[in-house]
Every structure is written in structure tokens, then in C-alpha cells.
Write an enzyme that holds these catalytic residues in place. Structure first.
Site, PDB file in Angstrom:
ATOM      1  CG  ASP A  39      45.531  42.304  44.472  1.00 21.41           C
ATOM      2  OD1 ASP A  39      45.826  41.099  44.381  1.00 21.41           O
ATOM      3  OD2 ASP A  39      44.535  42.719  45.091  1.00 21.41           O
ATOM      4  CG  MET A  72      47.789  38.910  39.604  1.00 17.42           C
ATOM      5  SD  MET A  72      46.288  39.768  40.086  1.00 17.42           S
ATOM      6  CE  MET A  72      46.931  40.659  41.493  1.00 17.42           C
ATOM      7  CG  ASP A 179      42.616  37.265  45.485  1.00 22.87           C
ATOM      8  OD1 ASP A 179      41.705  38.096  45.679  1.00 22.87           O
ATOM      9  OD2 ASP A 179      43.725  37.568  44.995  1.00 22.87           O
TER      10      ASP A 179
END
Ligand code: DX5
Ligand code: ZN
Length: 226
Positions: A39, A72, A179
Site C-alpha cells: 500500500d 493511493m 481490499d
């Protein structure tokens, strides 16, 4: 369903819940998983900051399994291809942040990665259905991106089914990933809805035996896939 015809189900543990001081050892704990979910957060697209390209390059050198990078970040058009060039097997960008998703997906593929598009819980799939031929995976977020350990949003399951139906209509092999909040108690409904790649952070790294947790999740998903 007989063996051989059963769809490929994959588990991608998120290292967000791992010990960041010992990432090589933490990757070795999940060597039986299909992917290591990484991530990447930039404190702009989401209100959290994790790691970036230099760390992914280092992980790539020691990981026993391919990296599944979930970006992200703002401006993925600019930054995402470097993750593919670093050797990540799969690179996921958020469509909410992308300027030109078709061009970006093509750049990821030509750098040798699988190209994936993520949708936040509030983002509908329908406007992006035409992108399917450019994609290898669609990620349907089941929490607001930003943090591990949040509660699973069951209200995203209709979106998973909608993507599954669109993939069937279009043909081709596009995986569907979920997720956020995926655990032994929520993975079955994800599989039933049509997901085939399952990210789990706290459910895997919170377990004493992470590899056993991976096997258990895979088994639960398998028994609820049709
Ligand atoms: C959230 C991340 C997830 C997170 C999942 O923004 O994208 O990958 O690590 O963690 P759990 O499984 O604990 O919800
Ligand atoms: Zn993620």
C-alpha cells in the site's frame, strides 16, 4: 465444481499490517500467498503516508512472491509506471486520481506489469466499464482507503457482482480484487459476489501463523466461489 475448472483464487496479504522494521522477514511469513500487497500512500490522495518507490525497489529484490502495488497517490499518470519498471507484477492506480486511465494502463502493461484500476467505495463502476479491455484487474475497495484494520463494507458487494457481470460480457480475463476488512468472516461473501483476488492485512499479519491464515482464507474463498 471439479478440479481444473475451478477459477483461480488468489490471496494478497497487505504488508501495511506487517512490522515495517522487518519487512524481509515479514514477506517470508507469507511465502505461500500469491502476491504481496504493498500500500503506497502519499498523504494527499489519502490522509496517511506509508512508503514509496525506493522501498518497493528494495522489497522487489527480496520478495519470494510478486508485488501487488496499490497506489493511493495523486497523479498516478506521472508516478505509477516507475513501479512497473521496478518490477512489480501488478500496479493498481485509483481512477479518481488518474488523468488519462487508458494511456496509464497501456504504459503499465508496456512496462511489463498487470494494469489495475481501483474504485473507492463512493465511486461507481459503470462510467469505467469501457476501460475493461485495457485492464488486467479491477479493485473494488471495501473500506475507505487510508488505513488497515477498518470494518468491511458489505454494501460494496453489488459493485463486485456488477464488475463480474461486465467481465463476463466483455470476455477476456480481468481479475476482481477486494481490499479492506477482508477476513475469515467476510471473505465468503466477497467470493460469492464474484471476487477472485483477496487482500487481507490485519487478518493475516495479526495471526500468529500468517501462512496458516493465508491457507484458511483461500479455502474459505474456494468453498464459496461459483
Ligand atoms: C487500505 C489498504 C488496505 C489495508 C487492508 O487503504 O488499501 O490494503 O491494508 O487492511 P485490512 O485487511 O486490515 O483492512
Ligand atoms: Zn490496499
Amino acid at each position: 465444481m471439479t478440479e481444473g475448472t475451478s477459477p483461480l483464487l488468489q490471496i494478497s496479504p497487505s504488508i501495511l499490517s506487517a512490522d515495517f522494521a522487518n519487512l524481509e522477514r515479514e514477506l517470508d511469513r507469507i511465502g505461500n500467498a500469491d502476491w504481496a500487497h504493498v500500500d503506497v500512500m502519499d498523504a494527499h490522495f489519502v490522509p496517511n503516508l506509508t512508503l514509496g518507490l525506493p522501498v518497493v525497489e528494495a522489497l522487489q529484490k527480496v520478495s519470494p512472491i510478486p508485488l501487488d502495488c496499490h497506489l493511493m497517490i495523486e497523479d498516478p499518470d506521472r508516478w505509477a509506471p516507475s513501479y512497473a519498471e521496478a518490477g512489480a507484477g501488478s500496479v493498481t492506480f485509483h481512477v479518481e486520481a488518474a488523468q488519462d486511465p487508458v494511456r496509464l494502463a497501456r504504459a503499465l502493461r508496456s512496462a511489463g506489469a498487470r494494469a489495475a484500476m481501483a474504485l473507492k467505495p463512493g465511486t461507481p463502476f459503470a462510467p469505467y466499464e469501457d476501460l475493461l479491455p485495457e485492464l488486467d484487474m479491477v479493485l473494488v475497495m471495501t473500506v475507505e482507503p487510508g488505513f488497515g484494520g477498518q470494518s468491511f463494507m458489505a454494501d460494496q458487494m453489488p459493485k463486485v457482482t456488477q464488475v463480474r457481470e461486465a467481465v463476463r460480457r466483455h470476455g477476456g480475463e480481468v481479475w476482481i480484487q477486494v481490499d479492506g476488512g477482508v477476513s475469515a468472516s467476510t471473505i465468503e461473501q466477497c467470493a460469492e459476489a464474484g471476487a477472485d483476488v483477496f487482500v487481507a492485512g490485519s487478518a493475516v499479519y495479526g495471526a500468529d501463523d500468517a501462512a496458516a491464515a493465508v491457507d484458511r482464507l483461500r479455502e474459505l474463498a474456494r468453498s464459496h466461489t461459483h
